[in-house]
Design a protein around this motif. Structure first.
Motif, mmCIF file in Angstrom:
data_model
loop_
_atom_site.group_PDB
_atom_site.id
_atom_site.type_symbol
_atom_site.label_atom_id
_atom_site.label_comp_id
_atom_site.label_asym_id
_atom_site.label_seq_id
_atom_site.Cartn_x
_atom_site.Cartn_y
_atom_site.Cartn_z
ATOM 1 N N PHE A 100 34.243 42.261 12.833
ATOM 2 C CA PHE A 100 35.668 42.192 12.533
ATOM 3 C C PHE A 100 35.982 43.291 11.527
ATOM 4 O O PHE A 100 35.472 43.275 10.400
ATOM 5 C CB PHE A 100 36.046 40.817 11.966
ATOM 6 N N VAL A 101 36.796 44.249 11.942
ATOM 7 C CA VAL A 101 37.143 45.375 11.070
ATOM 8 C C VAL A 101 38.498 45.066 10.406
ATOM 9 O O VAL A 101 39.537 45.085 11.065
ATOM 10 C CB VAL A 101 37.222 46.703 11.857
ATOM 11 N N ALA A 102 38.442 44.740 9.122
ATOM 12 C CA ALA A 102 39.672 44.433 8.377
ATOM 13 C C ALA A 102 40.164 45.689 7.667
ATOM 14 O O ALA A 102 39.373 46.542 7.265
ATOM 15 C CB ALA A 102 39.382 43.339 7.352
ATOM 16 N N ASP A 103 41.478 45.797 7.533
ATOM 17 C CA ASP A 103 42.083 46.900 6.776
ATOM 18 C C ASP A 103 42.249 46.419 5.331
ATOM 19 O O ASP A 103 42.948 45.431 5.083
ATOM 20 C CB ASP A 103 43.439 47.246 7.401
ATOM 21 N N SER A 104 41.606 47.095 4.392
ATOM 22 C CA SER A 104 41.606 46.620 2.998
ATOM 23 C C SER A 104 42.917 46.871 2.263
ATOM 24 O O SER A 104 43.088 46.403 1.125
ATOM 25 C CB SER A 104 40.470 47.299 2.212
ATOM 26 N N ASP A 111 48.356 41.009 8.557
ATOM 27 C CA ASP A 111 47.806 41.506 9.829
ATOM 28 C C ASP A 111 46.347 41.091 9.981
ATOM 29 O O ASP A 111 45.895 40.715 11.063
ATOM 30 C CB ASP A 111 47.905 43.038 9.896
ATOM 31 N N ASN A 112 45.595 41.179 8.888
ATOM 32 C CA ASN A 112 44.186 40.777 8.929
ATOM 33 C C ASN A 112 44.046 39.287 9.246
ATOM 34 O O ASN A 112 43.225 38.897 10.083
ATOM 35 C CB ASN A 112 43.506 41.058 7.577
ATOM 36 N N VAL A 113 44.849 38.489 8.569
ATOM 37 C CA VAL A 113 44.760 37.029 8.771
ATOM 38 C C VAL A 113 45.136 36.667 10.208
ATOM 39 O O VAL A 113 44.445 35.887 10.870
ATOM 40 C CB VAL A 113 45.669 36.282 7.754
#
Lengths: 195, 175
Positions: A100-104, A111-113
């Motif tokens: 899972f590539v999350a944007d920090s 968007d991540n959630v």
């Protein structure tokens, strides 16, 4: 996983999942650039005219023989844009592991959630139990001025039980560590299933 | 190996597939026969996640791993369209017509899919019927009980597998 005893190959599928523009394709581009061309396929990208992932990106790696079999690792990305919900589910089919590539970036929390919950929902619908399926969480874009720390992002996603890796994928930082972590998780999982 | 219930009888895999040499030889014979009677120029058989099982015919310029991923994706998208429109059926086929050749992509049971490339001069209805028959035959080979050879009964997942994979990946990577 697919074992072909005639070709003596063991095939594994890993899917890079995450919100739009989080760096999934960038991970595959970096892997493609840093692997000996004789040991990988071309990078295939099914893109829109705007250069966004339409269906998936695909890259296959071939490792040296292990236990008499040649491992082939297939890497896929999903399209991150919300519109391509159905395509994301299709790409997840048959996955042996997920990154899972999350944007920090602090502006991408929702968007991540949403993407994390969306992934969980699809895994359940595909009988891929995320409690057993290997998942690695990559907190990408850690170089952004508004990047959130890993502990905060882990709390937001409630993903503390999964291994996480910090990355700046566009310069290759964290990309190989992520690849190694997910492959380790996948093969350990297979081993525990088959013993 | 997969038994009639779809469960592995040799290696317990939750979602995976293991085909013995005997099964793949049976499948290969079926593919070769299909090549001859259609006649086809090229056949590529993959599992439903796009991993190569076998091929027939010469398309050495084509990267079979890439083509395999696209076959699986094309079929998966088509199945989903059929499901959403309430027209899902087993042994689904996709036809693509070209100037010189036609392509049919077909399921072969729950686990496999294949692409058949044939001349435009071959009647599509003829090819379609033959491909459908072959699909059912190949699908049956996958689920029939087969006795694994001694070699195939040895688990390929013994030893420090994560460590071995890590070492193999290290050898591929250049900073």
């Amino acid at each position: 996983m697919f074992i072909n005893w005639q070709l003596r190959q063991i095939n594994l599928k890993v899917v890079y999942y995450g919100p739009a523009l989080s760096g999934k394709t960038t991970n595959l581009e970096q892997i493609h650039a840093r692997i000996d061309p004789t040991r990988r396929s071309d990078l295939v990208s099914l893109k829109t005219y705007e250069d966004r992932t339409l269906y998936f990106d695909f890259l296959q790696l071939e490792l040296g023989k292990i236990n008499g079999l040649t491992p082939k690792i297939q890497l896929y990305t999903v399209p991150g844009q919300a519109f391509y919900e159905a395509s994301r589910r299709l790409v997840l089919r048959g996955a042996d592991g997920v990154v899972f590539v999350a944007d920090s970036g602090s502006n991408r929390i929702n968007d991540n959630v949403d993407s994390w919950q969306n992934m969980k929902k699809h895994l359940i619908s595909l009988d891929l139990d995320s409690d057993h399926l290997p998942v690695i969480v990559q907190f990408n874009k850690q170089d952004l001025p508004n990047a959130l720390p890993a502990a905060f992002l882990q709390n937001i996603l409630n993903c503390q039980k999964y291994k996480s890796i910090l990355s700046v994928a566009n310069i290759g930082q964290g990309v190989f560590d992520t690849l190694k972590a997910i492959i380790s998780g996948v093969v350990a999982n297979i081993q525990s299933e088959t013993m | 190996m997969v038994d009639q219930t779809g469960e592995s009888t040799k290696i317990r895999l939750r979602g995976g597939l293991s085909l013995t040499v005997v099964q793949i030889n049976q499948i290969q014979k079926s593919i070769n026969r299909l090549m001859e009677i259609v006649p086809a120029q090229y056949i590529l058989l993959v599992d439903t996640s796009g991993q190569l099982v076998t091929t027939a015919g010469d398309k050495s310029m084509i990267d079979s791993s890439i083509l395999g991923s696209l076959i699986a994706a094309d079929l998966a998208a088509s199945q989903e369209i059929a499901r959403l429109t309430g027209e899902f059926q087993e042994y689904q086929m996709i036809l693509r017509e070209g100037d010189r050749t036609n392509i049919i992509i077909s399921e072969a049971g729950k686990h496999l899919a294949f692409l058949v490339l044939f001349s435009r001069e071959t009647p599509i209805g003829w090819a379609r019927k033959l491909i459908q028959n072959a699909a059912k035959e190949i699908g049956a080979f996958v689920v029939q009980p087969v006795v694994a050879t001694q070699e195939e009964q040895i688990s390929p997942t013994e030893g420090n597998l994560p460590g071995l994979f890590n070492d193999a990946l290290d050898q591929l990577w250049k900073d």
